[in-house]
Design a protein around this motif. Sequence first.
Motif, PDB file in Angstrom:
ATOM      1  N   UNK A  71       0.821  -1.212   0.000  1.00 34.87           N
ATOM      2  CA  UNK A  71       0.000   0.000   0.000  1.00 34.87           C
ATOM      3  C   UNK A  71       0.857   1.265   0.000  1.00 34.87           C
ATOM      4  N   UNK A  72       2.106   1.166   0.473  1.00 33.74           N
ATOM      5  CA  UNK A  72       2.995   2.324   0.527  1.00 33.74           C
ATOM      6  C   UNK A  72       3.716   2.586  -0.799  1.00 33.74           C
ATOM      7  N   UNK A  73       3.898   1.562  -1.622  1.00 31.02           N
ATOM      8  CA  UNK A  73       4.714   1.725  -2.823  1.00 31.02           C
ATOM      9  C   UNK A  73       4.196   2.795  -3.786  1.00 31.02           C
ATOM     10  N   UNK A  74       2.887   2.885  -4.064  1.00 30.66           N
ATOM     11  CA  UNK A  74       2.453   3.915  -5.023  1.00 30.66           C
ATOM     12  C   UNK A  74       2.840   5.338  -4.621  1.00 30.66           C
ATOM     13  N   UNK A  75       2.724   5.669  -3.343  1.00 32.83           N
ATOM     14  CA  UNK A  75       3.078   7.026  -2.912  1.00 32.83           C
ATOM     15  C   UNK A  75       4.593   7.238  -2.951  1.00 32.83           C
ATOM     16  N   UNK A  76       5.362   6.184  -2.705  1.00 30.00           N
ATOM     17  CA  UNK A  76       6.822   6.287  -2.818  1.00 30.00           C
ATOM     18  C   UNK A  76       7.213   6.572  -4.265  1.00 30.00           C
ATOM     19  N   UNK A  77       6.653   5.815  -5.171  1.00 29.55           N
ATOM     20  CA  UNK A  77       6.999   5.980  -6.591  1.00 29.55           C
ATOM     21  C   UNK A  77       6.492   7.308  -7.144  1.00 29.55           C
ATOM     22  N   UNK A  78       5.422   7.824  -6.555  1.00 30.32           N
ATOM     23  CA  UNK A  78       4.885   9.107  -7.019  1.00 30.32           C
ATOM     24  C   UNK A  78       5.844  10.261  -6.734  1.00 30.32           C
ATOM     25  N   UNK A  79       6.776  10.078  -5.778  1.00 36.78           N
ATOM     26  CA  UNK A  79       7.764  11.121  -5.477  1.00 36.78           C
ATOM     27  C   UNK A  79       8.802  11.266  -6.588  1.00 36.78           C
ATOM     28  N   UNK A  80       8.994  10.203  -7.362  1.00 34.64           N
ATOM     29  CA  UNK A  80      10.103  10.164  -8.304  1.00 34.64           C
ATOM     30  C   UNK A  80       9.805  10.972  -9.554  1.00 34.64           C
ATOM     31  N   UNK A  81      10.848  11.537 -10.128  1.00 35.51           N
ATOM     32  CA  UNK A  81      10.690  12.362 -11.327  1.00 35.51           C
ATOM     33  C   UNK A  81      10.450  11.523 -12.573  1.00 35.51           C
ATOM     34  N   UNK A  82      10.938  10.275 -12.560  1.00 34.99           N
ATOM     35  CA  UNK A  82      10.725   9.375 -13.701  1.00 34.99           C
ATOM     36  C   UNK A  82       9.738   8.280 -13.300  1.00 34.99           C
ATOM     37  N   UNK A  83       8.955   7.843 -14.274  1.00 37.35           N
ATOM     38  CA  UNK A  83       7.972   6.807 -14.002  1.00 37.35           C
ATOM     39  C   UNK A  83       8.660   5.462 -13.790  1.00 37.35           C
ATOM     40  N   UNK A  84       8.168   4.719 -12.798  1.00 35.11           N
ATOM     41  CA  UNK A  84       8.687   3.385 -12.497  1.00 35.11           C
ATOM     42  C   UNK A  84       7.529   2.395 -12.559  1.00 35.11           C
ATOM     43  N   UNK A  85       7.732   1.329 -13.295  1.00 38.81           N
ATOM     44  CA  UNK A  85       6.707   0.308 -13.467  1.00 38.81           C
ATOM     45  C   UNK A  85       6.296  -0.294 -12.126  1.00 38.81           C
ATOM     46  N   UNK A  86       4.988  -0.248 -11.837  1.00 37.93           N
ATOM     47  CA  UNK A  86       4.395  -0.862 -10.646  1.00 37.93           C
ATOM     48  C   UNK A  86       3.129  -1.570 -11.088  1.00 37.93           C
ATOM     49  N   UNK A  87       2.955  -2.775 -10.600  1.00 36.20           N
ATOM     50  CA  UNK A  87       1.811  -3.580 -11.007  1.00 36.20           C
ATOM     51  C   UNK A  87       1.249  -4.318  -9.803  1.00 36.20           C
ATOM     52  N   UNK A  88      -0.070  -4.348  -9.702  1.00 39.32           N
ATOM     53  CA  UNK A  88      -0.720  -5.152  -8.664  1.00 39.32           C
ATOM     54  C   UNK A  88      -1.936  -5.858  -9.283  1.00 39.32           C
ATOM     55  N   UNK A  89      -1.628  -6.818 -10.144  1.00 44.42           N
ATOM     56  CA  UNK A  89      -2.669  -7.607 -10.791  1.00 44.42           C
ATOM     57  C   UNK A  89      -2.625  -9.067 -10.342  1.00 44.42           C
ATOM     58  N   UNK A  90      -2.025  -9.289  -9.188  1.00 40.94           N
ATOM     59  CA  UNK A  90      -1.956 -10.638  -8.662  1.00 40.94           C
ATOM     60  C   UNK A  90      -0.830 -11.440  -9.281  1.00 40.94           C
ATOM     61  N   UNK A  91      -0.642 -12.650  -8.771  1.00 42.03           N
ATOM     62  CA  UNK A  91       0.338 -13.569  -9.332  1.00 42.03           C
ATOM     63  C   UNK A  91      -0.300 -14.939  -9.486  1.00 42.03           C
ATOM     64  N   UNK A  92       0.322 -15.758 -10.310  1.00 43.01           N
ATOM     65  CA  UNK A  92      -0.219 -17.067 -10.649  1.00 43.01           C
ATOM     66  C   UNK A  92       0.805 -18.134 -10.278  1.00 43.01           C
ATOM     67  N   UNK A  93       0.345 -19.187  -9.618  1.00 43.06           N
ATOM     68  CA  UNK A  93       1.197 -20.319  -9.262  1.00 43.06           C
ATOM     69  C   UNK A  93       0.703 -21.530 -10.045  1.00 43.06           C
ATOM     70  N   UNK A  94       1.608 -22.179 -10.770  1.00 46.72           N
ATOM     71  CA  UNK A  94       1.218 -23.320 -11.592  1.00 46.72           C
ATOM     72  C   UNK A  94       2.163 -24.487 -11.329  1.00 46.72           C
ATOM     73  N   UNK A  95       1.758 -25.661 -11.792  1.00 45.80           N
ATOM     74  CA  UNK A  95       2.581 -26.856 -11.624  1.00 45.80           C
ATOM     75  C   UNK A  95       2.299 -27.821 -12.762  1.00 45.80           C
ATOM     76  N   UNK A  96       3.342 -28.510 -13.206  1.00 43.87           N
ATOM     77  CA  UNK A  96       3.141 -29.598 -14.142  1.00 43.87           C
ATOM     78  C   UNK A  96       2.502 -30.777 -13.398  1.00 43.87           C
ATOM     79  N   UNK A  97       1.944 -31.700 -14.143  1.00 44.05           N
ATOM     80  CA  UNK A  97       1.185 -32.786 -13.540  1.00 44.05           C
ATOM     81  C   UNK A  97       1.996 -33.550 -12.493  1.00 44.05           C
ATOM     82  N   UNK A  98       3.279 -33.787 -12.766  1.00 44.25           N
ATOM     83  CA  UNK A  98       4.099 -34.561 -11.830  1.00 44.25           C
ATOM     84  C   UNK A  98       4.373 -33.814 -10.526  1.00 44.25           C
ATOM     85  N   UNK A  99       4.137 -32.492 -10.520  1.00 38.99           N
ATOM     86  CA  UNK A  99       4.369 -31.699  -9.313  1.00 38.99           C
ATOM     87  C   UNK A  99       3.049 -31.241  -8.680  1.00 38.99           C
ATOM     88  N   UNK A 100       1.975 -31.912  -8.999  1.00 41.60           N
ATOM     89  CA  UNK A 100       0.653 -31.545  -8.484  1.00 41.60           C
ATOM     90  C   UNK A 100       0.618 -31.576  -6.961  1.00 41.60           C
TER      91      UNK A 100
END
Length: 333
Positions: A71-100
């Motif tokens: 929750x703090x990162x967007x305001x930190x990055x907003x201080x910067x003069x150059x844009x920095x990539x920030x993403x909060x669209x979740x993450x995905x965990x996957x496994x092949x069948x043998x690692x189910x």
Amino acid sequence: MSYNIAVVGFGLTGRLAALELSLKHNVTVYEAGDEQALDSAGRVAAAMLAPLAESVLCEQDLALLGLDSIARWPSILAQLDDEVFFQQQGSLVVAHQQDKGDLQSFMQRLKPLAGHHGHQLTGSQISELEPELAGRFNQGVYLPCEGQIDNQAFYQASFKTLKQRNVSFKFAQVIDVNCEKLQQSFDYIIDCRGLGAKSTVCKLRGVRGEVVRLYAPEVNLIRPVRLMHPRYPIYIAPKPNHQYVIGATEIESQDNGPATVRSTLELLSAAYTVHSGFAEARVLNIQTGLRPAFSDNRPQVTQQQQLISINGLYRHGYLLAPSLVADAVARIN
């Protein structure tokens, strides 16, 4: 009241501390290397913000602290003069069948975090989230609260912003934070040296991390993907301009040498099993680094009079640093 403050160490926590403190105080940064801080653990990182995934192995209070930091990162990055990539669209965990079984174990060990939890996915649901993974996996877990930033862009933008704030920099200087002359020169000293403090900080060790950065124009993943692996989980973090950071969560070793053939092959072959488009990717660099950690793998913010230390962030650097730095800054009065 404005103070004269020394920040010793210009890695991730040092940059965050300097950004916060320079809004009100006169800041001098000391760094043993140069402005790029090539030995910094924060430079060799995927910079994922993954409190749910990390809750499998860390205590719940640290995972909750991670939510606070996100929750703090967007305001930190907003201080910067150059844009920095920030993403909060979740993450995905996957496994092949043998690692189910490993994926099922991962799901069972997830801790609930303030209403955030993981969602089990079928193959069709995976393809809805990541169309280019359609047909490759038939089970997965979606962690919706998670995110990431571009660490290299953050390092560059933070240095540029701090220079414009007239922060003073002293590079190529190894500093003893307990030096009487230093303590007489500043009202407060913020020790952000990480492993640079190993000789004086009890039970501090290094934990090895290895990452490969690729340029893969044939791959279009939207969010970070973790792959269950027989030796250790492997992550793929998409960055701007078709770049991807591929790494292993941790290797319990204090070897800071170049990546081994075995590790490199495992990282690249695992990425290829996730998406065949990585076969034609270009290797931009292969980096290794040591992350500072205490024996319990918990970070510490400590204070001895005017000396405030932040250390032991382990593999949770970008996840926990904003909240830990806020704790340290709050001790200045």
